[in-house]
Design a protein around this motif. Structure first.
Motif, PDB file in Angstrom:
ATOM      1  N   CYS A 102       1.560   4.402  -3.184  1.00 55.27           N
ATOM      2  CA  CYS A 102       1.447   5.840  -2.985  1.00 55.27           C
ATOM      3  C   CYS A 102       2.668   6.586  -3.535  1.00 55.27           C
ATOM      4  N   VAL A 115      -1.052  10.070   1.556  1.00 46.56           N
ATOM      5  CA  VAL A 115      -1.875  10.032   2.750  1.00 46.56           C
ATOM      6  C   VAL A 115      -1.794   8.616   3.298  1.00 46.56           C
ATOM      7  N   TRP A 137       0.831  -1.195   0.000  1.00 47.38           N
ATOM      8  CA  TRP A 137       0.000   0.000   0.000  1.00 47.38           C
ATOM      9  C   TRP A 137       0.867   1.248   0.000  1.00 47.38           C
ATOM     10  N   GLU A 157      -2.841   5.931   6.078  1.00 50.90           N
ATOM     11  CA  GLU A 157      -3.831   5.622   7.092  1.00 50.90           C
ATOM     12  C   GLU A 157      -3.128   5.025   8.309  1.00 50.90           C
ATOM     13  N   ARG A 158      -3.616   5.372   9.483  1.00 46.13           N
ATOM     14  CA  ARG A 158      -3.016   4.893  10.726  1.00 46.13           C
ATOM     15  C   ARG A 158      -2.929   3.369  10.755  1.00 46.13           C
ATOM     16  N   ASP A 159      -3.979   2.681  10.314  1.00 44.52           N
ATOM     17  CA  ASP A 159      -3.989   1.228  10.332  1.00 44.52           C
ATOM     18  C   ASP A 159      -2.877   0.651   9.457  1.00 44.52           C
TER      19      ASP A 159
END
Length: 81
Positions: free
Chosen positions: A11, A42, A7, A44-46
């Motif tokens: 990005c 961006v 992921w 994500e915290r997870d």
């Protein structure tokens, strides 16, 4: 397990992927371009938490992985014993 890392790579622009993967970058960029490109990502915290957990497990930081799992509610994905 590696989904967090994939992921993060999706990005990143190509030149960032090459540098992160350990190969030689194919182009030079300015500091301002680097900062602009990073600002567009961006996270994500997870996804970041999964990436941190993956690192802790792979590198053998058992106690830290256990504490991190308790704090975040993430499953380490392996038996830490």
């Amino acid at each position: 397990r590696g989904e967090g890392l994939r992921w993060v790579f999706r990005c990143m622009p190509r030149y960032m992927q090459a540098a992160t993967a350990g190969s030689s970058p194919t182009e030079s960029i300015s500091k301002s371009r680097w900062e602009e490109d990073v600002a567009r990502c961006v996270f994500e915290r997870d996804a970041l938490n999964r990436l941190v957990m993956n690192y802790l497990v792979i590198e053998g930081y058992k106690e830290t992985a256990e504490s991190f799992a308790a704090e975040t509610g993430l499953d380490p994905g392996v038996d830490l014993e």
